[in-house]
Write an enzyme that holds these catalytic residues in place. Structure first.
Site, PDB file in Angstrom:
ATOM      1  CG  HIS A 206      -0.374   0.357   2.452  1.00  0.00           C
ATOM      2  ND1 HIS A 206       0.122  -0.586   3.315  1.00  0.00           N
ATOM      3  CD2 HIS A 206      -0.091   1.554   2.996  1.00  0.00           C
ATOM      4  CE1 HIS A 206       0.658   0.030   4.338  1.00  0.00           C
ATOM      5  NE2 HIS A 206       0.544   1.323   4.181  1.00  0.00           N
ATOM      6  NE  ARG A 313      -5.799  -0.692  -4.265  1.00  0.00           N
ATOM      7  CZ  ARG A 313      -5.035  -0.352  -5.305  1.00  0.00           C
ATOM      8  NH1 ARG A 313      -4.904   0.899  -5.645  1.00  0.00           N
ATOM      9  NH2 ARG A 313      -4.402  -1.281  -6.001  1.00  0.00           N
ATOM     10  NE  ARG A 349     -10.568  -3.337  -3.694  1.00  0.00           N
ATOM     11  CZ  ARG A 349      -9.240  -3.411  -3.725  1.00  0.00           C
ATOM     12  NH1 ARG A 349      -8.657  -4.124  -4.656  1.00  0.00           N
ATOM     13  NH2 ARG A 349      -8.509  -2.757  -2.858  1.00  0.00           N
ATOM     14  CD  GLU A 448      -8.028  -9.304  -6.058  1.00  0.00           C
ATOM     15  OE1 GLU A 448      -7.057  -8.533  -6.106  1.00  0.00           O
ATOM     16  OE2 GLU A 448      -9.020  -9.077  -5.350  1.00  0.00           O
ATOM     17  CG  ASP A 472      -3.939  -9.470  -4.280  1.00  0.00           C
ATOM     18  OD1 ASP A 472      -2.992  -9.728  -3.512  1.00  0.00           O
ATOM     19  OD2 ASP A 472      -4.800  -8.615  -4.015  1.00  0.00           O
TER      20      ASP A 472
HETATM   21  C1  PEP Z   1      -4.738  -6.019  -7.299  1.00  0.00           C
HETATM   22  O1  PEP Z   1      -4.614  -6.969  -6.520  1.00  0.00           O
HETATM   23  O2  PEP Z   1      -4.188  -5.972  -8.415  1.00  0.00           O
HETATM   24  C2  PEP Z   1      -5.548  -4.850  -6.929  1.00  0.00           C
HETATM   25  C3  PEP Z   1      -5.811  -3.907  -7.794  1.00  0.00           C
HETATM   26  O3  PEP Z   1      -5.992  -4.781  -5.651  1.00  0.00           O
HETATM   27  P1  PEP Z   1      -5.078  -4.380  -4.377  1.00  0.00           P
HETATM   28  O4  PEP Z   1      -3.759  -3.880  -4.892  1.00  0.00           O
HETATM   29  O5  PEP Z   1      -5.842  -3.333  -3.645  1.00  0.00           O
HETATM   30  O6  PEP Z   1      -4.984  -5.674  -3.654  1.00  0.00           O
HETATM   31 MG    MG Z   2      -5.949  -7.196  -4.864  1.00  0.00          MG
END
Ligand code: PEP
Ligand code: MG
Length: 608
Positions: A206, A313, A349, A448, A472
């Site tokens: 993050h 997000r 999301r 994912e 992911d």
């Molecule tokens: C991902 O997993 O590519 C995604 C966009 O979600 P996050 O990075 O929030 O897990």
């Molecule tokens: Mg993800």
């Protein structure tokens, strides 16, 4: 062409001591004073007490214990709203606070040795930890961390330190720290944060996503960073080459100032295309959308030419609040976003808590494998009330514009069916209360996980669109933790298994006539743009907004048939090295201005 002074044509000689290598997660160069956020170390000094001071010291220790108990209780209450399981875990702390060894032994030792509470508690902790080391039980050994954390909480109360927060920063600084929690990123005064450098994290952690979203140069994954830099030190964060330089010489500073300026000018030139359509030379329009973490970001999206929000997000909304946001608060937030974006699409999301995104109070949840734990849709389905309030907030806002719902971490059709059932119940409740919403709101699933990829045809029957979360997907397909710097070199979006997975998703979605979007970091990587367009019919690419201009530039110079040829060739290659080499060579030959320069933002030294 800029005229470049001769010193700029080569990297200055930096001694190895000054230069630390890490992972470049957000482009740009920051030069300034370091702000060391160091939570791990307390300076505990041994003090000897006079006889008459002993009982007062014990009193002070008991007060700190009581204070810690109250804090733990508060955390537990917040955790209960999320999942009972977490609340139960927190009971361990309360039990330890009532424990004879930790509390009573410390009190006994203060009495016997006449030593101050901080020192004595720390000694008790060390004895305790040695005891754990001799126990041959993994479960108990795992409790070491709990104990350590608890003692830190007590020490903070004894020393009078509240958790250091970044909200007090009042001048431009570069944050240097072991790790940055999502709540740190939310509370820091963003105008003053010029750069970020951390010991943990990778490109898709993050911290990386946050820094890239705000255009803050950042480097992660630097071992022993915090022991080499002090607050106030002059440092450089080079988010282009993934380096941190402490105490740069005048020559180095001059060099990095130039690099910073060159990058700024390059970005400026890219921004000139924001009003053009993202259309290939043969007329295929790809919608370029933005990934956002907070409603405040929408105001700046038009500066990058975004055609909507492809991924909101929402977990950050929860992590920044003291109390979990309810339906009304969520509705108002989503409504503000959709109204700011006029009729442009907004993909919201649902809560994707878990892994590196933990809610305050459950940060210490002791899941052994949080990436495989109660995250994403699993947590929502386990907490239907929490999920329903979010769904209602989304539905109510959908009345004001073009909102779509996206479910994260889908591994089976069953999860979508269960989520859709709760969505229908939320719709019925709103209808009953005569609250308007978009009854035809589109539903999407994040793809994912390998499970979702393998059963993509089944999933497509239950959704209107799919959005590929490559961050992911790479992690789970390759079994490589996306935030572990020790395996960062194995985290390879250009791995043949990832490319094959993408192909499989495209083929199935195109056959089913359903829309495909990519919202992971790969979607915003210009090096991958041509390949992605060649793998199948792609509707949207959603990325951190700063990446949009460059990806658009590439799209506008591509022919689809050439992109398909590239993808077909790549699908026949059998290693990451071969694929990366091939793509890099192709892209550098086709777009020398963008990929050659992009390597370092240094002017090339002309051979003499
Ligand atoms: C991902 O997993 O590519 C995604 C966009 O979600 P996050 O990075 O929030 O897990
Ligand atoms: Mg993800």
């Amino acid at each position: 062409m800029l005229s470049i002074p001769s010193f700029w044509k080569k990297t200055p000689n930096l001694s190895d001591d000054n230069l630390m290598k890490g992972i470049a997660v957000s482009k740009g160069v920051a030069i300034g004073k370091a702000y060391l956020l160091d939570r791990s170390k307390f300076c505990i000094i041994k003090q000897t007490l006079e006889e008459h001071e002993v009982e007062k010291e014990i009193e002070r220790f008991r007060d700190a214990i009581e204070k810690t108990k109250l804090q733990m209780l508060d955390i537990k209450k917040r955790a209960e709203k999320i999942a009972d399981k977490y609340a139960v875990i927190l009971d361990t702390y309360t039990l330890l606070l009532d424990d004879d060894i930790l509390v009573n032994e410390t009190i006994e030792n203060i009495r016997t040795h006449h030593t101050n509470a901080e020192w004595t508690l720390n000694q008790t902790l060390q004895n305790f930890l040695n005891l754990f080391d001799n126990i041959n039980d993994d479960y108990l050994k795992g409790k070491k961390d709990d104990l350590d954390l608890l003692v830190h909480a007590i020490l903070r109360n004894l020393i009078g330190h509240s958790q250091e927060t970044l909200s007090d920063i009042q001048e431009p600084v570069i944050i240097v720290t072991h790790s940055l929690s999502p709540s740190d990123t939310l509370t820091m005064p963003r105008n003053f944060i010029k750069g970020l450098a951390t010991e943990t994290g990778g490109k898709t952690s993050h911290v990386g996503i946050f820094a890239a979203a705000l255009g803050i140069p950042a480097v992660t994954g630097i071992k022993n960073l915090t022991s080499q830099i002090n607050s106030g030190d002059n440092i450089v964060v080079d988010g282009i080459d993934g380096e941190v330089i402490s105490h740069p010489s005048d020559e180095s500073t001059e060099y990095y100032l130039k690099k910073q300026e060159n990058y700024r000018r390059y970005e400026e030139r890219l921004l000139a295309n924001i009003h053009q359509r993202a259309e290939t030379l043969d007329g295929q329009h790809i919608h370029l959308l933005a990934n956002i973490e907070s409603s405040q970001e929408v105001k700046t999206l038009r500066n990058f030419g975004s055609e909507g929000v492809g991924l909101y997000r929402t977990e950050y909304l929860y992590m920044s609040a003291n109390n979990l946001p309810g339906e009304k608060e969520l509705y108002e937030n989503f409504k503000a976003v959709v109204q700011e974006m006029d009729e442009k699409p907004i993909v919201i999301r649902t809560l994707d808590i878990g892994m590196d995104k933990q809610l305050a109070g459950i940060q210490t949840s002791d899941e052994d494998n949080p990436a495989l734990g109660l995250r994403g849709i699993r947590l929502s389905l386990a907490n239907p009330e929490l999920f329903s309030s979010q769904l209602k907030g989304i539905l109510r806002a959908s009345f004001y514009g073009n909102i779509k719902v996206l479910y994260p971490m889908i591994t089976s059709v069953t999860e979508i069916i269960q989520a859709n059932k709760l969505l229908e119940e939320a719709k019925s409740a709103l209808k009953k209360d005569q609250i308007p919403f978009d009854n035809n709101i589109e539903i999407g699933a994040m793809i994912e996980t390998p499970a979702a990829t393998l059963c993509i045809d089944h999933i497509l029957e239950h959704v209107d669109f799919v959005s590929i979360g490559t961050n992911d997907l790479v992690q789970y397909t390759l079994a490589v933790d996306r935030i572990n710097e020790n395996v960062a070199h194995l985290y390879q979006p250009f791995h043949p298994s990832v490319i094959r997975s993408l192909k499989q998703i495209f083929v199935a979605a195109n056959k089913a006539g359903k829309k495909v979007s990519i919202c992971g970091e790969m979607g915003g990587d210009p090096m991958a743009t041509m390949l992605l367009l060649g793998l199948g019919k792609l509707d949207d690419l959603s990325m951190e907004p700063h990446s949009i201009p460059k990806v658009k530039k590439i799209i506008r110079l591509i022919r689809l048939d050439e992109a398909r040829q590239m993808a077909d060739h790549v699908l026949n290659l059998n290693s990451v090295e071969e694929i990366s080499r091939f793509i890099a060579k192709e892209m550098r030959t086709r777009f020398p201005d963008d990929f050659d320069r992009d390597l370092s933002f240094q002017e090339k030294v002309k051979p003499t």
